[in-house]
Design an enzyme around this catalytic site. Structure first.
Site, PDB file in Angstrom:
ATOM      1  N   THR A   1      12.503 -11.594   0.315  1.00 57.23           N
ATOM      2  CA  THR A   1      12.735  -9.700   0.036  1.00 57.23           C
ATOM      3  C   THR A   1      13.512  -9.833  -1.408  1.00 57.23           C
ATOM      4  OG1 THR A   1      13.941  -9.348   1.468  1.00 57.23           O
ATOM      5  CG2 THR A   1      12.301  -9.073   1.766  1.00 57.23           C
TER       6      THR A   1
ATOM      7  N   HIS B   1       0.827  -1.529   0.224  1.00 58.68           N
ATOM      8  CA  HIS B   1      -0.235  -0.075  -0.191  1.00 58.68           C
ATOM      9  C   HIS B   1       0.639   0.957   0.012  1.00 58.68           C
ATOM     10  CE1 HIS B   1      -4.023  -1.609   0.619  1.00 58.68           C
ATOM     11  NE2 HIS B   1      -3.313  -2.918   0.873  1.00 58.68           N
TER      12      HIS B   1
ATOM     13  N   ALA C   1      10.440 -22.645   7.403  1.00 62.30           N
ATOM     14  CA  ALA C   1      10.104 -22.020   7.593  1.00 62.30           C
ATOM     15  C   ALA C   1       9.581 -20.446   8.610  1.00 62.30           C
ATOM     16  CB  ALA C   1       9.506 -22.625   9.050  1.00 62.30           C
TER      17      ALA C   1
END
Ligand SMILES: CC(C)(COP(=O)(O)OP(=O)(O)OC[C@H]1O[C@@H](n2cnc3c(N)ncnc32)[C@H](O)[C@@H]1OP(=O)(O)O)[C@@H](O)C(=O)NCCC(=O)NCCS
Length: 205
Positions: free
Chosen positions: A180, A123, A175
């Site tokens: 990124t 966002h 896990a």
């Protein structure tokens, strides 16, 4: 066996049949909403979806309950061509959230544990201070690029895969990792952010 017990069993049997029939019918109805679905596609309900016309699914795919899938063509006043492609023989556990404003590809034979999150957008662009004048929900959706997950990748429980990332074939993601940046083929990567922790030497024969 008493009459009461026999009647109770019959009612439970009837209800079981009724609800599983309803589930199958609803699941068949949802499958028609996709752009393309292969054979043996198993989806467990509930699922929450947007833009299934831009989602393709290969053969022998199963996805657990609480699937949230969003291929955006619009968000506020922005237009997108969000596309999601899932390959053949893919197994994904419950609570899978995937959202695309660009393209997300999942290769063949991919295995994902529960609570995996794959998103190619945020966002707003956090490097643009002007956008902070808007509430997060009003900020323009922003992506660093498409996501590609290669064949035979295994993704562990609770992994997040963010925009602009490629995961090479045969890779394993540990896990709770947050991916990124791109991960090469034939490695084990883990951590926040995910880094290569081991190289896999796959025998050629
Ligand atoms: C990634 C994984 C496969 C690695 O297993 P492994 O090769 O036996 O790894 P090791 O235990 O030898 O760990 C190697 C190093 O990586 C670290 N590491 C391993 N898994 C990690 C993880 N998920 N996050 C962060 N670091 C991790 C270890 O702490 C160790 O660090 P050190 O060298 O500083 O001590 C395993 O740890 C894992 O996360 N499996 C996923 C389990 C899962 O989600 N199962 C779902 C079932 S469908």
């Amino acid at each position: 066996m008493g009459l009461k017990k026999i009647l109770k069993d019959r009612i439970y049997l009837f209800l079981d049949g009724y609800y599983s029939d309803l589930k199958i019918r609803r699941s068949e109805y949802i499958k028609k909403e996709f752009s393309k679905v292969g054979i043996n596609f198993i989806i467990e309900e509930p699922l929450r979806y947007l833009g299934l016309k831009n989602v393709t699914v290969g053969d022998n795919v199963s996805i657990g309950k609480d699937w949230r899938v969003e291929a955006f063509n619009k968000h506020n006043d922005q237009e997108f061509d969000g596309r999601i492609q899932i390959g053949n023989n893919v197994n994904i556990e419950s609570c899978f959230h995937i959202g695309a404003i660009g393209k997300i590809t999942i290769g063949d034979n991919v295995l994902m544990a529960s609570k995996v999150f794959i998103s190619d957008h945020s966002h707003g662009n956090v490097n643009n201070p002007d956008e902070f004048k808007l509430a997060p929900a009003k900020r323009p959706l922003y992506s660093k690029g498409d996501i590609y997950i290669g064949n035979n990748v295994w993704i562990g429980e609770g992994v997040c895969i963010l925009s602009g990332v490629t995961i090479g074939e045969n890779a394993i993601i540990g896990a709770n990792s947050v991916v990124t940046t791109s991960i090469p083929s034939n490695v084990i990567a883990a951590g926040v952010p995910a880094k290569v922790i081991k190289y896999i030497d796959i025998p050629q024969n």
